[in-house]
Design a protein around this motif. Structure first.
Motif, PDB file in Angstrom:
ATOM      1  N   TYR A 212      54.993  30.029  -2.850  1.00 41.44           N
ATOM      2  CA  TYR A 212      53.668  29.620  -1.619  1.00 41.44           C
ATOM      3  C   TYR A 212      55.095  30.040  -0.389  1.00 41.44           C
ATOM      4  CZ  TYR A 212      57.119  25.682  -1.070  1.00 41.44           C
ATOM      5  OH  TYR A 212      57.678  24.461  -1.058  1.00 41.44           O
ATOM      6  N   HIS A 230      50.550  28.185   2.550  1.00 40.77           N
ATOM      7  CA  HIS A 230      49.942  29.208   1.415  1.00 40.77           C
ATOM      8  C   HIS A 230      50.330  29.839  -0.319  1.00 40.77           C
ATOM      9  CE1 HIS A 230      47.858  29.150   5.091  1.00 40.77           C
ATOM     10  NE2 HIS A 230      48.635  29.574   5.614  1.00 40.77           N
ATOM     11  N   ASN A 241      46.891  27.052  -9.342  1.00 39.45           N
ATOM     12  CA  ASN A 241      47.239  27.564  -8.654  1.00 39.45           C
ATOM     13  C   ASN A 241      45.896  28.408  -8.667  1.00 39.45           C
ATOM     14  OD1 ASN A 241      47.895  29.474  -6.445  1.00 39.45           O
ATOM     15  ND2 ASN A 241      48.751  30.993  -7.315  1.00 39.45           N
ATOM     16  N   GLN A 244      44.944  28.357  -2.949  1.00 36.38           N
ATOM     17  CA  GLN A 244      44.928  26.943  -1.807  1.00 36.38           C
ATOM     18  C   GLN A 244      45.581  26.945  -1.171  1.00 36.38           C
ATOM     19  OE1 GLN A 244      45.668  26.222  -5.388  1.00 36.38           O
ATOM     20  NE2 GLN A 244      46.911  24.492  -5.848  1.00 36.38           N
ATOM     21  N   THR A 245      45.808  26.098   0.586  1.00 35.22           N
ATOM     22  CA  THR A 245      47.011  25.790   1.401  1.00 35.22           C
ATOM     23  C   THR A 245      46.611  24.167   1.244  1.00 35.22           C
ATOM     24  OG1 THR A 245      45.527  28.184   2.256  1.00 35.22           O
ATOM     25  CG2 THR A 245      46.635  25.888   3.710  1.00 35.22           C
ATOM     26  N   SER A 265      45.831  18.173   1.075  1.00 30.54           N
ATOM     27  CA  SER A 265      45.378  20.014   0.589  1.00 30.54           C
ATOM     28  C   SER A 265      43.759  20.592   0.618  1.00 30.54           C
ATOM     29  CB  SER A 265      45.715  19.465  -0.819  1.00 30.54           C
ATOM     30  OG  SER A 265      44.670  20.354  -2.151  1.00 30.54           O
ATOM     31  N   SER A 266      43.603  21.595   0.219  1.00 32.15           N
ATOM     32  CA  SER A 266      42.403  22.080   1.166  1.00 32.15           C
ATOM     33  C   SER A 266      41.138  21.895  -0.282  1.00 32.15           C
ATOM     34  CB  SER A 266      42.439  23.724   1.015  1.00 32.15           C
ATOM     35  OG  SER A 266      43.083  24.153   0.724  1.00 32.15           O
ATOM     36  N   ILE A 267      41.779  21.896  -1.140  1.00 36.27           N
ATOM     37  CA  ILE A 267      41.030  21.439  -2.714  1.00 36.27           C
ATOM     38  C   ILE A 267      40.812  20.293  -2.971  1.00 36.27           C
ATOM     39  CG2 ILE A 267      41.191  23.719  -3.271  1.00 36.27           C
ATOM     40  CD1 ILE A 267      43.237  23.018  -5.240  1.00 36.27           C
ATOM     41  N   GLU A 268      41.467  19.204  -2.682  1.00 34.33           N
ATOM     42  CA  GLU A 268      42.008  17.225  -2.964  1.00 34.33           C
ATOM     43  C   GLU A 268      41.353  16.694  -1.843  1.00 34.33           C
ATOM     44  OE1 GLU A 268      45.627  17.343  -5.369  1.00 34.33           O
ATOM     45  OE2 GLU A 268      44.644  18.175  -7.112  1.00 34.33           O
TER      46      GLU A 268
END
Length: 281
Positions: A212, A230, A241, A244-245, A265-268
């Motif tokens: 990242y 990032h 992977n 996500q950020t 997290s941006s996805i969790e």
């Protein structure tokens, strides 16, 4: 001393001629010569006439004509009206401060008033000078005396600069994060701190997910950092992977000498239980 009737007649003729000359001068409009009032005959002539009268050479009418009646006349008596009028005139002149007032008294009063005004001005000048010499040093001392608030701000800023030199040092750091109740790490990252660029943080790192890039901000006053991790697509575990950020918010712990905080997290769906730690390697 024998005085004949012829001499007396000659004297009377001289007086008559003088009288005619005076009358002629008045008719011509010529001003009369200046002479002292009631001064008709000199003292020496008067003594001689008196001696002639005493020796019986002159009778009373002749003596009075030769000497002049005005010398032996009594001054006119002032009537009650004239006395009252002159008294009222003098009182009015005194009340109105007329020309009869004593000029020396006016000079004394003027001197007293001038001295009083000068004394008042002197006192005022002394008061002004004393005020200036008292207030200016006090004001200057107050300016030199440090304000506690300003001093506190200066101390905070100085402490922040010392903190930046001792805490925010560019180099390699070890990171740890918790997931599902277990800590993972250490993973390594490289951080660079740029105060001239608005206290920005740049760096890179790698963990068990992927590699990242790091970008964020830091504050030497609050000793906090806000980082954005990032993840680079095509690196690490492709199942985890997806580019996500991760947002990391940490603060310096003076006791443990490390940065502690949480990550998001941006996805969790993550919360306060997802801890993130950064230590100097």
């Amino acid at each position: 001393m024998n005085v004949s009737d012829e001499q007396i007649r000659t004297s009377f003729r001289k007086e008559q001629s003088l009288t005619s000359i005076a009358r002629l001068r008045d008719d011509m409009g010529t001003p009369a010569p200046k002479r002292r009032k009631n001064k008709v005959i000199t003292d020496e002539c008067l003594i001689k006439l008196w001696q002639c009268y005493d020796e019986g050479l002159l009778d009373v009418p002749s003596f009075l004509k030769a000497a002049g009646l005005r010398i032996f006349q009594r001054p006119p008596k002032l009537t009650g009206y004239k006395i009252k009028r002159e008294t009222q005139s003098s009182i009015s002149n005194t009340n109105s401060g007329g020309t009869n007032s004593n000029p020396s008294t006016g000079a004394i009063v003027a001197a007293i008033i001038g001295a009083s005004i000068g004394f008042v001005l002197l006192v005022c000048c002394c008061g002004i000078l004393c005020t200036i010499f008292i207030l200016i040093p006090s004001f200057y001392t107050r300016l030199k005396t440090p304000n506690p608030t300003v001093t506190g701000i200066h101390n905070v800023v100085a402490s922040a600069y010392r903190t930046r030199e001792s805490i925010f040092v560019p180099g390699t750091y070890a990171s740890y994060y918790s997931k599902n109740g277990s800590y993972r790490g250490p993973f390594y990252m490289t951080l660079g701190f740029y105060n001239t660029a608005g206290y920005m943080v740049y760096g890179k790192g790698k963990d068990d997910v992927a590699s990242y890039a790091i970008k964020g901000f830091y504050s030497p006053i609050t000793r906090r950092m806000g980082l954005q991790l990032h993840y680079q697509i095509g690196t690490g575990d492709p199942d985890q992977n997806i580019g996500q950020t991760i947002s990391v918010h940490v603060q310096w712990n003076e006791y443990k000498q490390q940065f502690e905080g949480n990550y998001y997290s941006s996805i969790e769906s993550t919360g306060k239980n997802n801890h993130f730690t950064i230590k100097r390697h």
